[in-house]
Design a protein around this motif. Structure first.
Motif, mmCIF file in Angstrom:
data_model
loop_
_atom_site.group_PDB
_atom_site.id
_atom_site.type_symbol
_atom_site.label_atom_id
_atom_site.label_comp_id
_atom_site.label_asym_id
_atom_site.label_seq_id
_atom_site.Cartn_x
_atom_site.Cartn_y
_atom_site.Cartn_z
ATOM 1 N N MET A 70 32.382 45.458 42.504
ATOM 2 C CA MET A 70 31.514 46.369 41.756
ATOM 3 C C MET A 70 30.264 46.702 42.570
ATOM 4 S SD MET A 70 30.085 45.812 37.927
ATOM 5 C CE MET A 70 29.313 44.222 38.112
ATOM 6 N N MET A 73 30.924 48.800 45.576
ATOM 7 C CA MET A 73 31.168 50.180 45.157
ATOM 8 C C MET A 73 29.836 50.888 44.905
ATOM 9 S SD MET A 73 33.253 51.529 41.833
ATOM 10 C CE MET A 73 31.990 51.054 40.682
ATOM 11 N N VAL A 143 38.217 44.200 46.044
ATOM 12 C CA VAL A 143 39.170 44.600 45.004
ATOM 13 C C VAL A 143 40.460 43.805 45.166
ATOM 14 C CG1 VAL A 143 40.703 46.463 44.270
ATOM 15 C CG2 VAL A 143 38.284 46.929 44.602
ATOM 16 N N MET A 147 41.962 41.038 42.662
ATOM 17 C CA MET A 147 43.304 41.192 42.133
ATOM 18 C C MET A 147 44.104 39.897 42.315
ATOM 19 S SD MET A 147 45.030 44.656 43.169
ATOM 20 C CE MET A 147 46.755 44.696 43.360
ATOM 21 N N VAL A 150 43.001 37.495 39.646
ATOM 22 C CA VAL A 150 43.538 37.828 38.331
ATOM 23 C C VAL A 150 45.029 37.488 38.275
ATOM 24 C CG1 VAL A 150 44.018 39.720 36.752
ATOM 25 C CG2 VAL A 150 41.807 39.605 37.903
ATOM 26 N N ALA A 155 45.477 35.955 34.490
ATOM 27 C CA ALA A 155 44.507 36.642 33.628
ATOM 28 C C ALA A 155 45.036 37.983 33.139
ATOM 29 C CB ALA A 155 43.192 36.843 34.373
ATOM 30 N N ARG A 160 45.413 41.490 28.260
ATOM 31 C CA ARG A 160 44.720 42.166 29.355
ATOM 32 C C ARG A 160 45.646 42.976 30.248
ATOM 33 N NH1 ARG A 160 42.375 37.562 28.145
ATOM 34 N NH2 ARG A 160 40.162 37.631 27.584
ATOM 35 N N GLY A 167 43.169 48.433 36.572
ATOM 36 C CA GLY A 167 42.797 47.865 37.866
ATOM 37 C C GLY A 167 43.694 48.350 38.988
ATOM 38 N N SER A 168 45.000 48.390 38.735
ATOM 39 C CA SER A 168 45.917 48.843 39.787
ATOM 40 C C SER A 168 45.615 50.279 40.174
ATOM 41 C CB SER A 168 47.366 48.761 39.319
ATOM 42 O OG SER A 168 47.603 47.529 38.717
ATOM 43 N N LEU A 170 42.774 51.729 39.893
ATOM 44 C CA LEU A 170 41.517 51.691 40.644
ATOM 45 C C LEU A 170 41.761 51.306 42.102
ATOM 46 C CD1 LEU A 170 38.957 50.033 38.219
ATOM 47 C CD2 LEU A 170 38.680 52.199 39.410
ATOM 48 N N ALA A 171 42.615 50.321 42.284
ATOM 49 C CA ALA A 171 42.870 49.862 43.652
ATOM 50 C C ALA A 171 43.486 50.984 44.480
ATOM 51 C CB ALA A 171 43.792 48.649 43.635
ATOM 52 N N HIS A 257 35.786 37.506 28.497
ATOM 53 C CA HIS A 257 36.289 37.010 29.767
ATOM 54 C C HIS A 257 37.159 35.792 29.526
ATOM 55 C CE1 HIS A 257 36.551 36.162 33.989
ATOM 56 N NE2 HIS A 257 35.917 37.302 34.221
HETATM 57 C C1 HEM Z 1 37.230 49.482 41.348
HETATM 58 C C2 HEM Z 1 37.638 48.275 41.560
HETATM 59 C C3 HEM Z 1 37.380 47.110 40.605
HETATM 60 C C4 HEM Z 1 36.180 46.664 40.139
HETATM 61 C C5 HEM Z 1 34.808 47.215 40.507
HETATM 62 C C6 HEM Z 1 36.466 45.555 39.255
HETATM 63 C C7 HEM Z 1 35.500 44.821 38.579
HETATM 64 C C8 HEM Z 1 35.764 43.831 37.674
HETATM 65 C C9 HEM Z 1 34.789 42.938 37.127
HETATM 66 C C10 HEM Z 1 33.289 42.952 37.460
HETATM 67 C C11 HEM Z 1 35.437 42.090 36.273
HETATM 68 C C12 HEM Z 1 34.862 40.904 35.522
HETATM 69 C C13 HEM Z 1 34.646 39.737 36.477
HETATM 70 C C14 HEM Z 1 35.910 39.162 37.077
HETATM 71 O O1 HEM Z 1 36.768 38.633 36.356
HETATM 72 O O2 HEM Z 1 36.009 39.186 38.313
HETATM 73 C C15 HEM Z 1 36.825 42.465 36.251
HETATM 74 C C16 HEM Z 1 37.825 41.850 35.487
HETATM 75 C C17 HEM Z 1 39.190 42.168 35.558
HETATM 76 N N1 HEM Z 1 39.798 42.978 36.518
HETATM 77 FE FE1 HEM Z 1 38.812 44.153 37.804
HETATM 78 N N2 HEM Z 1 37.820 45.354 39.178
HETATM 79 C C18 HEM Z 1 38.414 46.284 40.004
HETATM 80 C C19 HEM Z 1 39.760 46.399 40.250
HETATM 81 C C20 HEM Z 1 40.759 45.655 39.621
HETATM 82 C C21 HEM Z 1 42.120 45.604 40.031
HETATM 83 C C22 HEM Z 1 42.672 46.307 41.284
HETATM 84 C C23 HEM Z 1 42.793 44.821 39.137
HETATM 85 C C24 HEM Z 1 44.274 44.446 39.105
HETATM 86 C C25 HEM Z 1 45.256 45.261 39.331
HETATM 87 C C26 HEM Z 1 41.840 44.381 38.154
HETATM 88 C C27 HEM Z 1 42.111 43.606 37.047
HETATM 89 C C28 HEM Z 1 41.156 42.978 36.265
HETATM 90 C C29 HEM Z 1 41.437 42.194 35.078
HETATM 91 C C30 HEM Z 1 42.819 41.956 34.436
HETATM 92 C C31 HEM Z 1 40.198 41.677 34.629
HETATM 93 C C32 HEM Z 1 39.945 40.727 33.454
HETATM 94 C C33 HEM Z 1 39.933 39.366 34.086
HETATM 95 C C34 HEM Z 1 39.576 38.278 33.112
HETATM 96 O O3 HEM Z 1 39.069 38.561 32.034
HETATM 97 O O4 HEM Z 1 39.843 37.122 33.515
HETATM 98 N N3 HEM Z 1 40.608 44.884 38.504
HETATM 99 N N4 HEM Z 1 36.994 43.516 37.142
#
Ligand code: HEM
Lengths: 573, 268
Positions: A70, A73, A143, A147, A150, A155, A160, A167-168, A170-171, A257
């Protein structure tokens, strides 16, 4: 620390809303409160903000990986905004007359000339350029590791999955955003990248050449591609990324979370600190750490020295032309693909020498990633909500699948650097290529097997530790002359995380009966599912049950008197 | 002048004019043409000395008369024939320590432990040049970076050399363990002779491909690249995005995760 308990997941959403404190605020706070009140009167924002501020966040370093993404970015966005003030997205011809002497008098595009201008004639321009590029690289790195976090902790399980899909996407968007930025300066390297992209698009059967004409507004290179990439890079993609990112973060807040298993942590609570003030302070501080690290790197280490590459010109190309690392896996696939995948049938030629690596692989990777939660859910038949994370060892097959996937990806990524490895390791580029071709098919299986074995052994070691506790190496002689080794006890706290996971078993094939009492035949799908379920769970190691624990402890009771305050282990006489 | 004008119709005038014209042409040719003539000016004793040195150090691979020798395994040679490679090739190969080759390999590597004196190398060069004309060693002036145009040299370098040697002359890979070496710290004279003689997998850039001035421009460019301050900071070897990506993964991520762990351990 605070714990918020919620009986049912649905109520849970607002369970940590707490009554507003009634302390009399200080003068300063009152002033701020006045402004906040003014805003609240007009927007009603206080409720939502208060809700977010009192969210409880569990603490673990791996939860910061998403934050690194984050913040990187955000840093890329800010530094990028600075660059737009001078960058000229035009392929119009110009002759350079800036202060970089080795290029003075050279014909080039305005895009390249303005990049040189930013680097050499705008105060602070070069460091901002380097900050922007390093932040972009760190963004995608973060990122990807986020991933991994997670994935390996499970997670992404219900509820979720949706956030995982976001997220995918976004990646995928992040790397497209990166590529469009890499292509803008119109130096020799970025032009070579665009040229390669043009070739890739052209490999689409039937429509390839039309697509290229559409994208480039005519034959390569034309004058349109840089302005078009520019609007994608600074407007379209950032807008979509920020939108999706906001949804991503809101979902984290709404769904709460996840947390690692530990004392007092259950599937129905969140143990941690409220966002305000503790977590906000930590997170705010962390932003500056990330910014500081990126700025430090950018100040010391050169990145994309465009002045060295020279202006783009379709005839030359430099040794070591590579995309930025996140596109490396696609480039590597091209380098590994053999040259005999061209077929002719009925007078038509179908060339697959390039297309699999260039057009299919990239979206495929992200589709496979995106659907994984759904596949796993179907196989395990697990429809419950999960708010407690799994330790990677407690899901051996998933962990092994993940490692195998990472291996495949890495083999491709390293293949993109085959020439650099050849000169730096003094090896033959041909041998490296043959080796990586083999590794692509063989290594994932080896890694799968090894990872699974390691996970199972770790699980067994955990069981042992819980049941028999830790051998201390201290031999004790009792007054009666008996010897035994003292086993050091685990505290309740230590034990918690070792036993807090769910027992699993493969789905059994069972005859089902419909409403009329007629047996439904087993379908191929059922069988497939049962087979996959066996694959996942057949050699699962189960957590220690309380009964097992009690039985194990019974053994050692005789020595509890001696080992006051500690659990004695099994006795060796 | 009058006396000359009066005699311009003398019957011998035409012959004299012709002679003068031919002389000028010859002189101009001698000035412009590549000079294989170096061997001619070297003394017979030098050639003899060169031959002795050659027999002692090089003949095992290149043959007793520098006619080349086959290894006997297929078409591979222990050393190629040297007639016509010129003194420049010898000077380059020995001056950069490539020859005498120490061991059979994909490519004779550069080696700074040179065991021959200037005179010995010149002597062997004279001997090889005496076998058949070939490119000679360039003058100091021809390789003086100060007289070249680095801007033009940069353009020529990107078009002719960067595909093998990389945009900053950091080197690049060729097939089967061969490689184009890094060009940092190569003497201007050696750069010139490399272009002139095309060692191993490198093509020959003769004077019609790249004029002597163009060669000097390239030398000026490479010197400038070596000497210019690195505007962006450390260059990570000027290897492009691979080294940058590696740095981001290892150091960028490493430092940040380190900070995250530190911050995570700090109790509130
Ligand atoms: C633009 C890129 C991304 C940003 C800025 C971002 C940011 C965040 C942040 C700040 C959190 C909460 C803190 C953490 O658990 O680390 C989060 C949670 C999460 N992210 Fe991302 N993320 C990104 C991409 C992705 C990708 C590529 C995936 C998987 C394909 C993903 C899946 C998740 C999931 C499932 C959660 C919930 C995790 C939990 O509650 O344990 N994210 N993300």
């Amino acid at each position: 620390m605070m714990t918020t308990a919620n009986a049912r997941p649905a109520d849970a959403l607002r369970a940590d809303d707490r009554p507003v404190s009634t302390r009399t605020p200080s003068a300063g706070a009152r002033k701020i409160g006045g402004v906040a009140g003014w805003v609240d009167d007009r927007t009603g924002a206080a409720k939502g903000v208060g809700y977010l501020m009192k969210k409880v966040f569990p603490d673990h370093w791996s939860f910061m990986l998403g934050e690194i993404a984050m913040y990187s970015m955000i840093i890329a966005l800010i530094s990028g905004a600075f660059l737009t003030l001078w960058f000229v997205p035009s392929m119009g011809h110009t002759v350079y007359d800036g202060s970089y002497a080795p290029l003075r008098g050279v014909e080039m595009s305005e895009a390249y000339a303005s990049t040189l201008h930013i680097s050499f004639d705008v105060r602070g321009g070069l460091i901002i350029r380097q900050i922007h590029h390093w932040a972009a690289l760190m963004f995608v790195v973060a990122v990807v590791v986020h991933m991994f976090r997670v994935f390996f902790t499970g997670a992404f399980r219900k509820p979720r999955e949706l956030n995982w899909v976001i997220g995918s996407v976004l990646a995928l968007l992040a790397i497209v955003e990166g590529f469009s930025g890499y292509s803008l300066p119109d130096d020799l390297l970025s032009g070579t990248g665009i040229r390669a992209m043009q070739g890739f698009v052209q490999t689409a059967p039937v429509i390839g050449s039309y697509l290229v004409y559409g994208i480039f507004g005519g034959p390569f290179p034309g004058e349109a591609i840089i302005p078009r990439l520019y609007s994608a890079h600074i407007l379209l993609l950032p807008a979509v990324i920020i939108g999706l990112f906001t949804a991503h973060i809101l979902l984290v807040a709404i769904q709460k979370h996840t947390q690692y298993p530990g004392p007092g942590r259950t599937n129905d609570n969140v143990v941690g600190f409220p966002v305000m003030p503790v977590y906000a302070a930590k997170a705010g501080g962390f932003f500056f750490i990330v910014f500081g690290v990126i700025a430090l790197i950018a100040a010391v280490i050169s990145i994309n020295p465009v002045w060295g590459y020279g202006p783009y010109d379709p005839s030359p190309v430099t040794a070591g032309s590579q995309p930025d690392w996140y596109m490396g896996f696609a480039d590597g696939a091209l380098r590994l693909l053999p040259g005999w995948l061209e077929f002719t049938a009925l007078g038509y030629t179908l060339s697959l020498n390039i297309m699999p690596g260039a057009l299919i692989l990239l979206p495929l990777v992200y589709v496979v990633v995106g659907v994984y939660p759904f596949v796993e859910r179907w196989i395990t038949g697990d429809d419950r909500e999960h708010h407690l994370l799994q330790r990677p060892r407690n899901a051996p097959v998933r962990t092994a699948i993940g490692m195998a996937g990472i291996t495949m990806y890495s083999v491709l990524m390293f293949a993109a650097a085959n020439d650099i490895m050849a000169i730096k390791l003094h090896m033959s580029i041909n041998d490296i290529t043959y080796f990586l071709r083999t590794a692509f098919f063989v290594a994932p299986f080896i890694v799968f097997w090894v990872t699974k074995r390691i996970c199972l052994s770790l699980q067994r070691a955990d069981r042992n530790k819980v049941l028999h506790q830790r051998e201390s190496g201290t031999i004790i002689r009792t007054p009666e002359g008996a010897f035994f080794e003292r086993h050091e006890g685990l505290s309740e706290y230590e034990r918690w995380k070792l036993v807090d996971f769910e027992p699993v078993a493969p789905i059994q094939l069972e005859q089902r009966v419909d409403a009329n009492g007629v047996e439904k035949p087993l379908t191929g799908k059922d069988r497939m599912r049962a087979r996959l379920s066996r694959f996942y769970f057949k050699d699962a190691v189960q957590p220690v049950t309380p009964a097992e624990l009690a039985a194990a402890h019974h053994d050692g009771h005789g020595h509890e008197a001696i080992e006051a305050g500690e659990h004695a282990g099994s006795v060796h006489r | 002048m009058n006396a000359l004008a009066a005699r311009r119709r003398h019957p011998a005038a035409i012959g004299i004019l012709l002679l003068i014209g031919l002389f000028l042409m010859g002189a101009a040719y001698a000035a412009i043409a590549p000079r294989p003539a170096e061997a001619a000016v070297s003394s017979a004793t030098q050639v003899d000395e060169g031959k002795q040195l050659f027999l002692a150090n090089c003949a095992s691979c290149h043959g007793l008369n520098a006619e080349g020798r086959a290894t006997g395994a297929g078409a591979s040679v222990a050393g190629p024939a040297l007639a016509g490679v010129g003194a420049a090739a010898v000077e380059f190969q020995m001056g950069t320590g490539r020859m005498p080759m120490r061991a059979p390999a994909a490519q004779a590597p550069r080696d700074d432990r040179i065991k021959f004196t200037e005179e010995q190398i010149t002597a062997i060069g004279a001997y090889v040049a005496s076998l058949a004309p070939g490119p000679s060693v360039p003058s100091e002036e021809a390789v003086d970076p100060a007289r070249g145009d680095a801007v033009k040299g940069g353009e020529l370098f990107r078009v002719n050399c960067a595909m093998c040697h990389n945009f900053a002359g950091a080197g690049g890979a060729l097939t089967r363990g061969k490689y184009a070496p890094a060009l940092t710290g190569v003497a201007p004279k050696d750069i010139y002779m490399a272009m002139e003689t095309g060692p191993q997998s490198m093509p020959v850039f003769n004077d019609t491909n790249l004029t002597p001035e163009a060669k000097r421009d390239i030398i000026a460019f490479l010197t400038a690249v070596n000497e210019e301050p690195k505007a962006g900071g450390f260059t990570l070897g000027s290897l492009g995005p691979v080294s940058e990506g590696m740095f981001a993964w290892i150091f960028g991520l490493g430092i940040m995760v380190g900070c995250a762990i530190w911050l995570g351990n700090k109790a509130a």
